[in-house]
Write a protein that holds these residues in place. Sequence first.
Motif, PDB file in Angstrom:
ATOM      1  N   ASN A 279       0.817  -1.226   0.000  1.00  0.00           N
ATOM      2  CA  ASN A 279       0.000   0.000   0.000  1.00  0.00           C
ATOM      3  C   ASN A 279       0.849   1.273   0.000  1.00  0.00           C
ATOM      4  OD1 ASN A 279      -2.480  -1.455   0.106  1.00  0.00           O
ATOM      5  ND2 ASN A 279      -2.176  -1.774   2.301  1.00  0.00           N
ATOM      6  N   CYS A 280       1.810   1.304  -0.904  1.00  0.00           N
ATOM      7  CA  CYS A 280       2.690   2.468  -1.007  1.00  0.00           C
ATOM      8  C   CYS A 280       1.923   3.645  -1.578  1.00  0.00           C
ATOM      9  CB  CYS A 280       3.890   2.144  -1.895  1.00  0.00           C
ATOM     10  SG  CYS A 280       4.873   0.755  -1.292  1.00  0.00           S
ATOM     11  N   SER A 281       2.156   4.836  -1.024  1.00  0.00           N
ATOM     12  CA  SER A 281       1.407   6.024  -1.453  1.00  0.00           C
ATOM     13  C   SER A 281       2.069   6.746  -2.622  1.00  0.00           C
ATOM     14  CB  SER A 281       1.261   6.996  -0.280  1.00  0.00           C
ATOM     15  OG  SER A 281       2.535   7.412   0.182  1.00  0.00           O
ATOM     16  N   ASN A 282       3.317   6.410  -2.929  1.00  0.00           N
ATOM     17  CA  ASN A 282       4.006   7.035  -4.056  1.00  0.00           C
ATOM     18  C   ASN A 282       5.081   6.085  -4.568  1.00  0.00           C
ATOM     19  OD1 ASN A 282       6.396   7.404  -2.402  1.00  0.00           O
ATOM     20  ND2 ASN A 282       5.351   9.161  -1.474  1.00  0.00           N
ATOM     21  N   TYR A 283       5.758   6.511  -5.653  1.00  0.00           N
ATOM     22  CA  TYR A 283       6.731   5.614  -6.273  1.00  0.00           C
ATOM     23  C   TYR A 283       8.036   5.539  -5.493  1.00  0.00           C
ATOM     24  CZ  TYR A 283       3.581   4.682 -10.044  1.00  0.00           C
ATOM     25  OH  TYR A 283       2.505   4.239 -10.750  1.00  0.00           O
ATOM     26  N   GLU A 284       8.361   6.550  -4.741  1.00  0.00           N
ATOM     27  CA  GLU A 284       9.535   6.441  -3.875  1.00  0.00           C
ATOM     28  C   GLU A 284       9.329   5.320  -2.864  1.00  0.00           C
ATOM     29  OE1 GLU A 284      12.120   8.917  -0.517  1.00  0.00           O
ATOM     30  OE2 GLU A 284      10.709   9.999  -1.795  1.00  0.00           O
ATOM     31  N   GLU A 285       8.161   5.283  -2.244  1.00  0.00           N
ATOM     32  CA  GLU A 285       7.864   4.220  -1.283  1.00  0.00           C
ATOM     33  C   GLU A 285       7.843   2.854  -1.969  1.00  0.00           C
ATOM     34  OE1 GLU A 285       4.364   4.854   1.011  1.00  0.00           O
ATOM     35  OE2 GLU A 285       5.070   6.737   1.900  1.00  0.00           O
TER      36      GLU A 285
ATOM     37  N   ALA B 289      10.218  -0.233  -1.065  1.00  0.00           N
ATOM     38  CA  ALA B 289       9.637  -1.523  -0.693  1.00  0.00           C
ATOM     39  C   ALA B 289      10.252  -2.641  -1.535  1.00  0.00           C
ATOM     40  CB  ALA B 289       8.124  -1.504  -0.872  1.00  0.00           C
ATOM     41  N   LEU B 290      10.413  -2.394  -2.827  1.00  0.00           N
ATOM     42  CA  LEU B 290      11.053  -3.381  -3.704  1.00  0.00           C
ATOM     43  C   LEU B 290      12.486  -3.660  -3.251  1.00  0.00           C
ATOM     44  CD1 LEU B 290       9.781  -2.097  -7.164  1.00  0.00           C
ATOM     45  CD2 LEU B 290       9.304  -4.358  -6.200  1.00  0.00           C
ATOM     46  N   LEU B 291      13.208  -2.595  -2.916  1.00  0.00           N
ATOM     47  CA  LEU B 291      14.589  -2.753  -2.476  1.00  0.00           C
ATOM     48  C   LEU B 291      14.663  -3.516  -1.157  1.00  0.00           C
ATOM     49  CD1 LEU B 291      16.048   0.787  -3.299  1.00  0.00           C
ATOM     50  CD2 LEU B 291      16.191  -1.305  -4.664  1.00  0.00           C
ATOM     51  N   HIS B 292      13.726  -3.244  -0.266  1.00  0.00           N
ATOM     52  CA  HIS B 292      13.674  -3.943   1.024  1.00  0.00           C
ATOM     53  C   HIS B 292      13.510  -5.447   0.802  1.00  0.00           C
ATOM     54  CE1 HIS B 292      12.464  -5.081   5.080  1.00  0.00           C
ATOM     55  NE2 HIS B 292      11.372  -5.593   4.574  1.00  0.00           N
ATOM     56  N   HIS B 293      12.547  -5.817  -0.045  1.00  0.00           N
ATOM     57  CA  HIS B 293      12.300  -7.231  -0.293  1.00  0.00           C
ATOM     58  C   HIS B 293      13.438  -7.858  -1.099  1.00  0.00           C
ATOM     59  CE1 HIS B 293       8.391  -6.938   1.526  1.00  0.00           C
ATOM     60  NE2 HIS B 293       7.995  -6.014   0.670  1.00  0.00           N
ATOM     61  N   TRP B 294      14.047  -7.073  -1.972  1.00  0.00           N
ATOM     62  CA  TRP B 294      15.186  -7.544  -2.766  1.00  0.00           C
ATOM     63  C   TRP B 294      16.372  -7.859  -1.859  1.00  0.00           C
ATOM     64  CZ3 TRP B 294      18.230  -3.950  -6.606  1.00  0.00           C
ATOM     65  CH2 TRP B 294      19.015  -4.724  -7.471  1.00  0.00           C
ATOM     66  N   LEU B 295      16.642  -6.975  -0.915  1.00  0.00           N
ATOM     67  CA  LEU B 295      17.740  -7.197   0.018  1.00  0.00           C
ATOM     68  C   LEU B 295      17.452  -8.413   0.902  1.00  0.00           C
ATOM     69  CD1 LEU B 295      20.460  -5.786   0.579  1.00  0.00           C
ATOM     70  CD2 LEU B 295      19.343  -4.610   2.479  1.00  0.00           C
ATOM     71  N   ASN B 296      16.202  -8.580   1.320  1.00  0.00           N
ATOM     72  CA  ASN B 296      15.826  -9.759   2.108  1.00  0.00           C
ATOM     73  C   ASN B 296      16.033 -11.040   1.310  1.00  0.00           C
ATOM     74  OD1 ASN B 296      15.165  -8.296   4.360  1.00  0.00           O
ATOM     75  ND2 ASN B 296      12.955  -8.347   4.009  1.00  0.00           N
ATOM     76  N   TRP B 297      15.749 -10.962   0.007  1.00  0.00           N
ATOM     77  CA  TRP B 297      15.991 -12.114  -0.885  1.00  0.00           C
ATOM     78  C   TRP B 297      17.467 -12.488  -0.836  1.00  0.00           C
ATOM     79  CZ3 TRP B 297      14.321 -15.791  -4.311  1.00  0.00           C
ATOM     80  CH2 TRP B 297      15.214 -16.199  -5.322  1.00  0.00           C
ATOM     81  N   ASN B 298      18.329 -11.498  -0.978  1.00  0.00           N
ATOM     82  CA  ASN B 298      19.771 -11.736  -0.944  1.00  0.00           C
ATOM     83  C   ASN B 298      20.194 -12.339   0.397  1.00  0.00           C
ATOM     84  OD1 ASN B 298      22.538 -11.490  -1.907  1.00  0.00           O
ATOM     85  ND2 ASN B 298      22.740  -9.777  -0.497  1.00  0.00           N
ATOM     86  N   GLN B 299      19.673 -11.778   1.487  1.00  0.00           N
ATOM     87  CA  GLN B 299      20.087 -12.225   2.817  1.00  0.00           C
ATOM     88  C   GLN B 299      19.539 -13.608   3.164  1.00  0.00           C
ATOM     89  OE1 GLN B 299      18.871  -8.814   5.105  1.00  0.00           O
ATOM     90  NE2 GLN B 299      20.723  -7.673   4.621  1.00  0.00           N
ATOM     91  N   SER B 300      18.490 -14.029   2.464  1.00  0.00           N
ATOM     92  CA  SER B 300      17.957 -15.367   2.700  1.00  0.00           C
ATOM     93  C   SER B 300      18.930 -16.450   2.228  1.00  0.00           C
ATOM     94  CB  SER B 300      16.596 -15.549   2.006  1.00  0.00           C
ATOM     95  OG  SER B 300      16.737 -15.589   0.600  1.00  0.00           O
ATOM     96  N   PHE B 301      19.907 -16.052   1.388  1.00  0.00           N
ATOM     97  CA  PHE B 301      20.963 -16.970   0.946  1.00  0.00           C
ATOM     98  C   PHE B 301      22.271 -16.674   1.677  1.00  0.00           C
ATOM     99  CE2 PHE B 301      18.121 -16.333  -2.720  1.00  0.00           C
ATOM    100  CZ  PHE B 301      17.650 -17.624  -2.860  1.00  0.00           C
ATOM    101  N   GLN B 302      22.163 -16.218   2.917  1.00  0.00           N
ATOM    102  CA  GLN B 302      23.330 -15.850   3.708  1.00  0.00           C
ATOM    103  C   GLN B 302      24.144 -14.756   2.993  1.00  0.00           C
ATOM    104  OE1 GLN B 302      22.876 -19.512   3.149  1.00  0.00           O
ATOM    105  NE2 GLN B 302      21.422 -19.109   4.783  1.00  0.00           N
TER     106      GLN B 302
END
Length: 198
Positions: free
Chosen positions: A77-83, A87-100
């Motif tokens: 529920n992001c209110s703008n494209y910066e958010e 959010a994409l970067l947050h989940h992308w980084l979590n993806w990376n960290q899920s592989f140690q």
Amino acid sequence: MSKGKQTRDNILNVAFRLASENGLESLTIGELAKQCAMSKSGLFAHFNSKENLQAAVVEFANEIFIQRVIVPARSDNCSNYEEKIKALLHHWLNWNQSFQGSCMFLDAWREKCADESAAQQVLKQAIANWLTYLQIQIGKGIENQEFRADLQPEQATFELYGMYLSAHLYHSMHGQAESTERFWQGVARLIQSWKVNH
């Protein structure tokens, strides 16, 4: 779901786990058959070659990537494209960290060569699709006048990807906490530079 499809999906789940832990190149028909409690011939019948197996695992990993990175960002529920981009970067980084901190896609990457494998072709298309998706989000931010009209989405994506690669390296050298902190400091400065009044 047919029994054959169910068996194949189970194989890919196990293969994805093994490739996540040890890298795509370590994946063999013999080890996978052992982990799946199947015969080599029974498992081989689903893929016909190690190369086809690896390509199928990359396709499967890309489906998981979409579910873990793109789908959650759409639900934030992001209110703008910066958010949305953050959010994409947050989940992308979590993806990376899920592989140690060792992204499966980056570990599987090989320089372009004349005899490119099926897995490499699938991998490069998956990464190209992700880069295009990021560029589109940045472009929409420009259209929405959140970002400067002269901002180039492709260059902005290039710089974001550079920070992701840096986070990947720093995670292996300095650990998750420092990697994450430096990543977000860099992202904040970069996005600020995209704005009309910065």
